[in-house]
Write an enzyme that holds these catalytic residues in place. Sequence first.
Site, PDB file in Angstrom:
ATOM      1  CG  ASP A   6      -1.843   1.214   1.247  1.00  0.00           C
ATOM      2  OD1 ASP A   6      -2.994   1.056   0.803  1.00  0.00           O
ATOM      3  OD2 ASP A   6      -1.418   2.297   1.689  1.00  0.00           O
ATOM      4  CE1 TYR A  29       0.918   8.084   2.204  1.00  0.00           C
ATOM      5  CE2 TYR A  29       1.379   5.808   1.657  1.00  0.00           C
ATOM      6  CZ  TYR A  29       0.569   6.755   2.256  1.00  0.00           C
ATOM      7  OH  TYR A  29      -0.573   6.366   2.895  1.00  0.00           O
ATOM      8  CE  LYS A  34      -3.599   4.933   0.660  1.00  0.00           C
ATOM      9  NZ  LYS A  34      -2.172   4.538   0.603  1.00  0.00           N
ATOM     10  CG  HIS A  91      -4.484   9.992   0.110  1.00  0.00           C
ATOM     11  ND1 HIS A  91      -3.151   9.929  -0.189  1.00  0.00           N
ATOM     12  CD2 HIS A  91      -4.573   9.575   1.392  1.00  0.00           C
ATOM     13  CE1 HIS A  91      -2.474   9.486   0.851  1.00  0.00           C
ATOM     14  NE2 HIS A  91      -3.315   9.271   1.830  1.00  0.00           N
TER      15      HIS A  91
END
Length: 279
Positions: free
Chosen positions: A48, A53, A78, A112
């Site tokens: 994930d 990120y 996401k 998200h």
Amino acid sequence: MTASKVTRIQLNDGYSIPQLGFGVFKVDPHETERIVADALEVGYRHLDTARIYGNEEGVGRAIASSGIAREELFVTTKLWNDDQGPEAGVVDAFERSLDRLGLEYLDLYLIHWPTPARDRYLETWRAFERLRETGRVRSIGVSNFLAHHLERLLAETDVVPAVDQIELHPAHQQPETGAFAREHGIAIEAWGPLGQGKYPLFELPQVQAASATHGKTPAQVVIRWHLQRRHVVFPKSAHRHRMEENFDVFDFELSEAEMQAITALERGGRVSAHPDEFN
């Protein structure tokens, strides 16, 4: 422990998802490839990540070098908030994530955050529906949506999300959102499943007692609580011994009394931003 021991949750679209996965939130992009490679060697097959990120490339490199067949993996990323809106922008963001991951398709793509002040998640979800029709993403879902966001989404669009990924741990269980999701066949994924170190779950006597009874660590007890509540869960760690520990949760079962004692720890103890306020 092998990946085949991990139970799978059936989704409302006909696909299934490994119930235990590996998350890379706040994993240093420079360390991601090594860390994810370790996780794959331990046995994790569900990964994930997210565009925000900044480590999709590292996840992709680890996948490419693993030698594991693509069909054995379940990969989620996401769509970030500033990419929400018209279909062209959503598709472009999706394609860029695929490129960074080095994949031909995604198993799961999530919005998200609802970012309600922007009021673009309905438009974004319709773009997700069309993306799913192309076959380049198998399942589509949302993240950080509360019950009222889901209710509006279901009322004004065509496809029910396969999952809702929410902050969920014994101190913050989001019962209203969970109940709505169960009613509509939406699987719940728990992020921050161990409280992100901001809530002292491991020190609480209910967790300590179960830990002593089963000869397991407090973290293993909390992960087991999630699994028995049928949450999809993906704890993260940069340390291989912790990855192995978090994966070693299929050889014991909490009793009903232990489950109830841990469930009673609910405190509304959110440790992240509130979805109605994060825009």
